[in-house]
Write an enzyme that holds these catalytic residues in place. Sequence first.
Site, PDB file in Angstrom:
ATOM      1  N   GLY A 192     -13.813   5.687  -9.693  1.00 23.89           N
ATOM      2  CA  GLY A 192     -14.939   6.246 -10.431  1.00 23.89           C
ATOM      3  C   GLY A 192     -15.177   5.595 -11.775  1.00 23.89           C
ATOM      4  CG  HIS A 214      -2.003   0.906   1.053  1.00 22.06           C
ATOM      5  ND1 HIS A 214      -2.162   2.396   0.428  1.00 22.06           N
ATOM      6  CD2 HIS A 214      -3.393   0.700   1.272  1.00 22.06           C
ATOM      7  CE1 HIS A 214      -3.408   2.542   0.480  1.00 22.06           C
ATOM      8  NE2 HIS A 214      -4.293   1.645   0.702  1.00 22.06           N
ATOM      9  N   GLY A 215       0.864   1.916  -1.192  1.00 23.91           N
ATOM     10  CA  GLY A 215       1.668   3.127  -1.450  1.00 23.91           C
ATOM     11  C   GLY A 215       1.027   4.345  -1.637  1.00 23.91           C
ATOM     12  CB  ALA A 216      -2.361   4.570  -2.616  1.00 22.38           C
ATOM     13  N   GLY A 257     -14.075   0.014  -6.136  1.00 19.93           N
ATOM     14  CA  GLY A 257     -14.270   0.013  -4.767  1.00 19.93           C
ATOM     15  C   GLY A 257     -15.720   0.040  -4.184  1.00 19.93           C
ATOM     16  NE  ARG A 258     -16.749   5.521  -4.809  1.00 21.27           N
ATOM     17  CZ  ARG A 258     -16.744   6.567  -5.192  1.00 21.27           C
ATOM     18  NH1 ARG A 258     -17.111   7.735  -4.750  1.00 21.27           N
ATOM     19  NH2 ARG A 258     -15.977   6.864  -6.438  1.00 21.27           N
ATOM     20  NE  ARG A 285      -5.588   0.871  -4.176  1.00 23.05           N
ATOM     21  CZ  ARG A 285      -6.952   1.413  -3.896  1.00 23.05           C
ATOM     22  NH1 ARG A 285      -7.148   1.916  -2.837  1.00 23.05           N
ATOM     23  NH2 ARG A 285      -7.757   1.649  -4.713  1.00 23.05           N
ATOM     24  CE1 TYR A 331      -4.325   4.597   5.971  1.00 27.27           C
ATOM     25  CE2 TYR A 331      -4.557   4.140   3.592  1.00 27.27           C
ATOM     26  CZ  TYR A 331      -5.136   4.418   4.916  1.00 27.27           C
ATOM     27  OH  TYR A 331      -6.503   4.155   5.116  1.00 27.27           O
TER      28      TYR A 331
HETATM   29  C1  LIG Z   1     -15.892   2.453   3.015  1.00 30.06           C
HETATM   30  C2  LIG Z   1     -14.297   2.594   2.097  1.00 30.06           C
HETATM   31  C3  LIG Z   1     -13.170   2.045   2.810  1.00 30.06           C
HETATM   32  C4  LIG Z   1     -11.979   2.293   1.872  1.00 30.06           C
HETATM   33  N1  LIG Z   1     -10.956   2.031   2.394  1.00 30.06           N
HETATM   34  C5  LIG Z   1      -9.874   1.929   1.672  1.00 30.06           C
HETATM   35  C6  LIG Z   1      -8.477   1.595   2.639  1.00 30.06           C
HETATM   36  O1  LIG Z   1      -8.391   1.308   3.601  1.00 30.06           O
HETATM   37  N2  LIG Z   1      -7.273   1.608   1.730  1.00 30.06           N
HETATM   38  C7  LIG Z   1      -7.506   2.136   0.461  1.00 30.06           C
HETATM   39  O2  LIG Z   1      -6.292   2.146  -0.376  1.00 30.06           O
HETATM   40  N3  LIG Z   1      -8.501   2.373   0.010  1.00 30.06           N
HETATM   41  C8  LIG Z   1      -9.925   2.463   0.571  1.00 30.06           C
HETATM   42  N4  LIG Z   1     -10.892   2.918  -0.167  1.00 30.06           N
HETATM   43  C9  LIG Z   1     -10.773   3.519  -1.375  1.00 30.06           C
HETATM   44  C10 LIG Z   1     -11.134   2.369  -2.319  1.00 30.06           C
HETATM   45  O3  LIG Z   1     -10.062   1.242  -2.304  1.00 30.06           O
HETATM   46  C11 LIG Z   1     -11.120   3.047  -3.675  1.00 30.06           C
HETATM   47  O4  LIG Z   1      -9.821   3.328  -4.157  1.00 30.06           O
HETATM   48  C12 LIG Z   1     -12.114   3.982  -3.994  1.00 30.06           C
HETATM   49  O5  LIG Z   1     -13.366   3.746  -3.497  1.00 30.06           O
HETATM   50  C13 LIG Z   1     -12.297   4.606  -5.587  1.00 30.06           C
HETATM   51  O6  LIG Z   1     -12.571   3.635  -6.215  1.00 30.06           O
HETATM   52  P1  LIG Z   1     -14.348   3.449  -6.642  1.00 30.06           P
HETATM   53  O7  LIG Z   1     -14.645   4.690  -7.478  1.00 30.06           O
HETATM   54  O8  LIG Z   1     -14.476   2.304  -7.740  1.00 30.06           O
HETATM   55  O9  LIG Z   1     -15.140   3.516  -5.416  1.00 30.06           O
HETATM   56  C14 LIG Z   1     -12.036   2.825   0.439  1.00 30.06           C
HETATM   57  C15 LIG Z   1     -13.296   3.273  -0.078  1.00 30.06           C
HETATM   58  C16 LIG Z   1     -14.321   3.314   0.736  1.00 30.06           C
HETATM   59  C17 LIG Z   1     -15.549   3.474   0.083  1.00 30.06           C
END
Ligand SMILES: Cc1cc2nc3c(=O)[nH]c(=O)nc-3n(C[C@H](O)[C@H](O)[C@H](O)COP(=O)(O)O)c2cc1C
Length: 237
Positions: free
Chosen positions: A170, A42-44, A191-192, A94, A47
């Site tokens: 997105g 995890h480099g994003a 993600g979402r 990442r 953190y």
């Molecule tokens: C509830 C929630 C928790 C998340 N937790 C993390 C996390 O712990 N580490 C991380 O790198 N990204 C986390 N994300 C970000 C997602 O991995 C992703 O990068 C982000 O939702 C954008 O992608 P999407 O548009 O497909 O949702 C989280 C997103 C949500 C909505």
Amino acid sequence: MKRESTGKKREEELKEEKRKKKTKIEKEWKTRWSGFDGVEIHGAYGYLIDQFLKDQVNDRTDKYGGSLENRCRFALEVVEAVVDEIGAEKVGIRLSPFADFLESGDSNPQELGLHLAKSLNKLGILYCHVIEPRVETVGSVITGSSSSGTPKSLLPLRKAFGGTFIACEGYDRNRGNKAVVENHTDLVAYGRLFLANPDLPKRFELDAPLNEYNSETFYTSDPVIGYTDYPFFETVI
Ligand SMILES: Cc1cc2nc3c(=O)[nH]c(=O)nc-3n(C[C@H](O)[C@H](O)[C@H](O)COP(=O)(O)O)c2cc1C
């Protein structure tokens, strides 16, 4: 003479420590992690590793701060250490060079991303997973995606990186397919949509309707809702 033999002894001890650690990790990997395909570093998103990378938060004056090379040193050392232990073909990373999540922004994210992509090539890792520049955040919470498009693009990074490229942020089914077909990325991470649809690949395959995510339950810990309780497609119809 005495100092020389003490130095040699210490060198031997360090070698032995390293060998023992390697054996331990190999054993652990075989037993505990044998069902896993690999490790994503995890480099994003602000953190620890990202805090070293970004010039707006890294204020170190040692060899881990200042120049672009110095700021990237920690990330690359971590990657190299993991590669040494488990093999480059099992390692991904990442990155979010364009994001300023948790105050971790950079004055030249394109240059940062390109430098990382080129340096990672030398380590031969399997994939690079990068957050699109369009992510919108408030504090430490992801609030949405810029629909107005963005003049910044991941394309130069994608071109610079020799391994598999994964784009995230997105995307929906159509945008994801388009990005792959137009060769902007090899793969897309969700993600979402995945959070709200535990069977997302199946729904995409069928072009089935999706559950909408509820952003009010993002990042909640008490009560724990909105993580494992969204319905599967079969239970919807
Ligand atoms: C509830 C929630 C928790 C998340 N937790 C993390 C996390 O712990 N580490 C991380 O790198 N990204 C986390 N994300 C970000 C997602 O991995 C992703 O990068 C982000 O939702 C954008 O992608 P999407 O548009 O497909 O949702 C989280 C997103 C949500 C909505």
